[in-house]
Design a protein around this motif. Sequence first.
Motif, short mmCIF file in Angstrom:
data_model
loop_
_atom_site.label_atom_id
_atom_site.label_comp_id
_atom_site.label_asym_id
_atom_site.label_seq_id
_atom_site.Cartn_x
_atom_site.Cartn_y
_atom_site.Cartn_z
N HIS A 1 -12.11 -95.00 20.02
CA HIS A 1 -11.06 -94.00 20.19
C HIS A 1 -11.61 -92.68 20.73
O HIS A 1 -10.87 -91.74 20.96
N GLU B 1 -15.38 -99.20 7.61
CA GLU B 1 -14.37 -98.63 8.50
C GLU B 1 -14.30 -99.37 9.83
O GLU B 1 -13.32 -99.28 10.55
N HIS C 1 -14.39 -100.31 17.06
CA HIS C 1 -12.99 -100.00 16.74
C HIS C 1 -12.88 -99.81 15.22
O HIS C 1 -13.24 -100.71 14.46
N GLU D 1 -4.07 -101.27 12.05
CA GLU D 1 -4.37 -101.28 13.48
C GLU D 1 -5.56 -100.37 13.75
O GLU D 1 -5.82 -99.42 13.01
N LYS E 1 -7.79 -97.41 15.48
CA LYS E 1 -7.46 -96.12 16.08
C LYS E 1 -7.34 -96.28 17.58
O LYS E 1 -8.13 -96.99 18.20
N LYS E 2 -6.36 -95.62 18.16
CA LYS E 2 -6.10 -95.77 19.58
C LYS E 2 -7.15 -95.05 20.42
O LYS E 2 -7.62 -93.98 20.09
N LYS F 1 -10.75 -98.33 11.56
CA LYS F 1 -9.43 -98.39 10.93
C LYS F 1 -8.56 -97.21 11.33
O LYS F 1 -9.01 -96.05 11.33
N GLY F 2 -7.29 -97.53 11.63
CA GLY F 2 -6.31 -96.50 11.96
C GLY F 2 -5.12 -96.58 11.02
O GLY F 2 -5.27 -96.57 9.80
N ILE F 3 -3.93 -96.72 11.59
CA ILE F 3 -2.69 -96.71 10.81
C ILE F 3 -2.51 -98.01 10.02
O ILE F 3 -2.72 -99.10 10.53
#
Length: 316
Positions: free
Chosen positions: A51, A81, A111, A198, A200-201, A113-115
Amino acid sequence: MPLGLRVKKKAKSKETARLVEGEQACAGGGGSPAASEDPPRRLVFYTQLAHGSATGRVEGFSSIQELYNNIAGVFEISPSEILYCTLNTPKPDMERLLGAQIGLEDFIFAHVKGIEKEVNVYKSEDLLGLTITDNGVGYAFIKRIKEGTIIDSVKTICVGDHIESINGENVIGWRHFDVAKKLKELNKEEIFTMKLIEPKKTFEIEPRSKAGNSSRGKIGTGRETLRLRSKGPATVEEVPSETKAKAIEKVDDLLELYMGIRDIDLATTMFEAGKDKGNPDEFALALDQTLGDFAFPDEFVFDVWGAIGDAKRGGL
């Protein structure tokens, strides 16, 4: 011994590297090339958070767990993470997932961890329409969603989402085939719940085809890969020939047909187990010794043996 046997398992260390933002190499002295042996090959890989982040470098790892530990040390985050890594692109491109092999010029994007999200799905048909894989250290995630299927109709579920729980049951630590089996066994005509995370973008970062501006020039020739192992040291190997690559892809197709999973690393392991065997019974024994947990059906073993035989006849 005949076909129809099957049981076994595998698994870690730590080290960190530093962030690289205007990196300078130490100038080498002009020592004489006389009588000393070549030092061990030092393999350095460049990495970023997918991200967006500064560039770091990692080295000295032999397994995916050690690699994740190293990346986490670079960016001062917990290894837990990291959901998965892709090679040469920050996008969650499932065709570029990091598996058991890394090209010596590959750039690693982690990649994280996000939402978190929770979704309810009505299982109106037996097939949900998703393919699951895992990162090798306990996180299963969605690798592919088939168009026009149940999962495709739930737009909050995306490729790259980590599956954390199903109907409240935590599935962290499960292999992807166990998660797929759990979903397959859910009752038809009922609603089930998945908790997903999902990644993190990403920002708009250009895909990397080379390993940054190292003062050493290219890290490798592009014809070699670092093969990670659950036990023992990593080894540098030649990139598979086109014939071998096609055979491994065929084995991967057979995995999906018979087992409902796609896993190029598992397909590679199966190919390696059979390439020097003289008949399907020897191959079946080799599979039991290395992959006994899977209990592959005999028809599948024969078909895989056929794909390996085709590759042998084509010349590896």
